[in-house]
Design a protein around this motif. Structure first.
Motif, short mmCIF file in Angstrom:
data_model
loop_
_atom_site.label_atom_id
_atom_site.label_comp_id
_atom_site.label_asym_id
_atom_site.label_seq_id
_atom_site.Cartn_x
_atom_site.Cartn_y
_atom_site.Cartn_z
N GLU A 1 34.29 106.49 89.78
CA GLU A 1 33.70 107.25 90.88
C GLU A 1 32.38 107.91 90.47
O GLU A 1 31.45 108.00 91.27
CB GLU A 1 34.68 108.31 91.39
N ASN B 1 40.38 100.32 101.92
CA ASN B 1 41.41 100.95 101.09
C ASN B 1 41.03 102.39 100.73
O ASN B 1 41.87 103.30 100.79
CB ASN B 1 41.62 100.15 99.80
N LYS B 2 39.77 102.60 100.40
CA LYS B 2 39.31 103.96 100.08
C LYS B 2 39.38 104.85 101.32
O LYS B 2 39.79 106.01 101.24
CB LYS B 2 37.88 103.89 99.54
N MET B 3 39.02 104.29 102.47
CA MET B 3 39.05 105.06 103.71
C MET B 3 40.49 105.45 104.06
O MET B 3 40.76 106.56 104.51
CB MET B 3 38.43 104.24 104.84
N GLN B 4 41.43 104.53 103.86
CA GLN B 4 42.84 104.82 104.14
C GLN B 4 43.34 105.96 103.25
O GLN B 4 44.08 106.83 103.71
CB GLN B 4 43.68 103.56 103.93
N ASP B 5 42.94 105.95 101.98
CA ASP B 5 43.35 107.02 101.06
C ASP B 5 42.78 108.37 101.49
O ASP B 5 43.48 109.39 101.47
CB ASP B 5 42.90 106.70 99.64
N MET B 6 41.52 108.38 101.89
CA MET B 6 40.87 109.63 102.27
C MET B 6 41.44 110.19 103.58
O MET B 6 41.59 111.40 103.75
CB MET B 6 39.36 109.42 102.40
N ASN C 1 34.72 100.89 102.64
CA ASN C 1 35.84 100.19 102.04
C ASN C 1 37.15 100.63 102.68
O ASN C 1 37.45 101.83 102.75
CB ASN C 1 35.88 100.47 100.53
N ALA D 1 32.58 99.20 90.64
CA ALA D 1 32.24 100.50 91.22
C ALA D 1 30.82 100.50 91.78
O ALA D 1 30.47 101.33 92.61
CB ALA D 1 32.38 101.61 90.18
N ARG E 1 29.86 105.25 90.56
CA ARG E 1 29.50 104.95 91.95
C ARG E 1 28.51 105.99 92.48
O ARG E 1 27.56 105.65 93.18
CB ARG E 1 30.76 104.90 92.82
N ASP F 1 37.36 110.66 86.73
CA ASP F 1 37.30 109.37 87.39
C ASP F 1 35.98 108.68 87.03
O ASP F 1 34.95 108.88 87.68
CB ASP F 1 37.42 109.54 88.91
#
Length: 483
Positions: free
Chosen positions: A112, A296-301, A294, A145, A115, A109
């Motif tokens: 990432e 969207n990132k939080m939802q994925d995690m 973020n 990123a 980041r 990635d």
């Protein structure tokens, strides 16, 4: 936190700063770097591979182990005894790809990893070439990123000598427009124009601009060690605020979970409602929207966690964080300032930073106000004094001097602001009698010329610009026996 520059799309530009190649480096017209290289100081030249690097307790890379072998096989540390690297380290990123190749050739990635580095470095430098300006999809993804690190980002528009002034203006405008779409901040990112390599300039009409820009970039990099402690403290504050917000989020999710049945359904509902939950917590705890992770990132995690096992909110810990931010930080800042006063941090030196301001090729040497300072001629203003004299005698001098009123009319023909002309008058009126003789008037015209050519005026008149007659007058007034 470790003091480094993260350089994106910078193949070969490290050699410009270090003035030597480093182990593992390869230069070519195409993007040649296929992995990340940490260029650091070492007593002996050598390369440390990524898998060994992330288990070295003396290096700040242990957390990179999470990106797996696909990344670690493309990560090395290049060490060498270079003076520049005693103050800063450099992270060389892979060359940016375009087209379909960028989607299939990375085995990890990329965004990432960028980041991760972006959160820990002190300066991020994005490089563009003026003759092939392009922001590919992968480059746009790389810049996104780095969101949240905008204050660290600097942009270099390199090889600007390969285009003329008109083309450079258009390229600069196109670059700013393209960056504005990717870096979504109200502040304009700092862009340095120049030719950051050791080859002769192809177009010299912007030479002075390039020299000024390179010195500004060098000063920016040299300031990194000085401000490193404050940046670490700023990072501590930022992480404390984020941890506090994170605690509010997970405690809210735990509180909303049912005790027995329907947990999975409720979990999906809470994840979908996360933007709404952010708004609730923002109002309830008076949190800035920028402090939330973020969405969207939080939802994925969150998909991978059992909300019922989240810890409950401990208000005593929150109060401790608030107390630390309110009172302890000020004390730490005072301690840092006192420490820097006792032991000032060393400036970046060596390589391209060494001797750039020394000798006749330093910025401004022999130019502008510095012209004539080498003593090659008695008074540099004498070159054009015959022209200035023609103007002087049309201004009706009385007893060899012109009044301030008559001088003002002529000096205002330069269209310089009154504030600048006032400074020029103060410098030129050497005897401070409110009028100008022929030499003082010639000096005023010379200073106007210097300013119109884009150079700065001095706070005090340099000795080499003092008119010859006034030098003799000053020497006559000075009596060594008075000391």
């Amino acid at each position: 936190m470790f003091r480094v520059n993260l350089r994106i799309n910078m193949e070969g530009k490290h050699r410009y700063l270090l003035e030597q190649d480093f182990p593992g480096m390869r230069i070519g017209p195409e993007p040649t770097t296929d992995g990340f290289i940490a260029v650091m100081y070492g007593d002996n030249e050598g390369i440390v591979p990524g898998n060994a690097l992330v288990v070295d307790p003396k290096k700040p890379f242990r957390k990179l182990n999470a990106f797996g072998n696909s990344f670690l096989n493309r990560f090395i540390c290049s060490q060498m005894p270079n003076q520049v690297l005693q103050s800063i380290s450099i992270i060389d990123t892979p060359g940016i790809l375009s087209g379909e190749k960028q989607r299939i050739s990375r085995g990890y990635d990329f965004a990432e990893v960028l980041r991760w580095f972006g959160e820990r470095v002190d300066r991020i430098i994005l490089l563009f070439d003026a003759h092939k300006l392009d922001i590919s999809d992968e480059f746009s993804e790389a810049i996104r990123a780095l969101k949240g690190q905008d204050d660290k980002i600097r942009v270099v528009l390199n090889k600007a000598d390969q285009v003329d002034t008109q083309q450079l203006m258009r390229i600069y405008g196109a670059l700013m427009w393209s960056l504005g779409k990717v870096i979504n901040t109200p502040e304009v990112v700092r862009v340095y124009l120049g030719s950051f390599w050791a080859k002769p300039l192809q177009n010299t009409e912007n030479r002075r601009l390039f020299e000024a820009e390179s010195q500004d970039l060098f000063r920016d990099i040299q300031s990194l060690p000085k401000n490193a402690a404050l940046r670490k403290l700023n990072d501590l504050i930022k992480r404390a605020r984020l941890a506090k917000v994170h605690a509010y989020i997970i405690s809210y999710l735990k509180k909303e979970m049912p005790s027995l049945f329907g947990r999975e359904k409720k979990k999906e509902e809470l994840i979908a409602r996360l933007p709404e939950i952010y708004a609730i917590l923002q109002r309830e705890h008076h949190i800035s929207p920028g402090d939330f992770p973020n969405v969207n990132k939080m939802q994925d995690m969150l998909q991978h966690y059992d909300f019922s096992k989240f810890p409950s909110l401990k208000m005593k810990l929150i109060e401790s964080v608030d107390k630390m931010l309110a009172s302890k930080i000020a004390g730490l800042m005072t301690m840092i300032r006192e420490e820097e006063t006792k032991v000032p941090p060393a400036m970046v030196s060596g390589g391209a930073f060494e001797g750039s301001q020394d000798g006749p090729f330093g910025r401004g040497y022999g130019e502008g106000i510095g012209a004539g300072a080498d003593g090659a001629e008695d008074w540099i203003v004498s070159r054009d004094k015959h022209r200035y004299d023609e103007i002087f005698y049309t201004l009706m001098p009385v007893n060899g001097k012109i009044s301030g009123v008559n001088a003002k009319k002529e000096m205002m023909n330069s269209r310089l602001p009154n504030t600048v002309l006032g400074k020029i008058w103060k410098l030129a009126d050497c005897d401070q009698d409110g009028s100008l003789d022929d030499e003082e008037f010639a000096l005023a015209q010379h200073l106007i010329k210097v300013k119109l050519e884009g150079y700065e005026l001095p706070a005090e008149l340099p000795p080499h610009l003092v008119p010859p007659a006034h030098r003799k007058h000053a020497e006559a007034e000075y009596d060594p026996g008075e000391d």
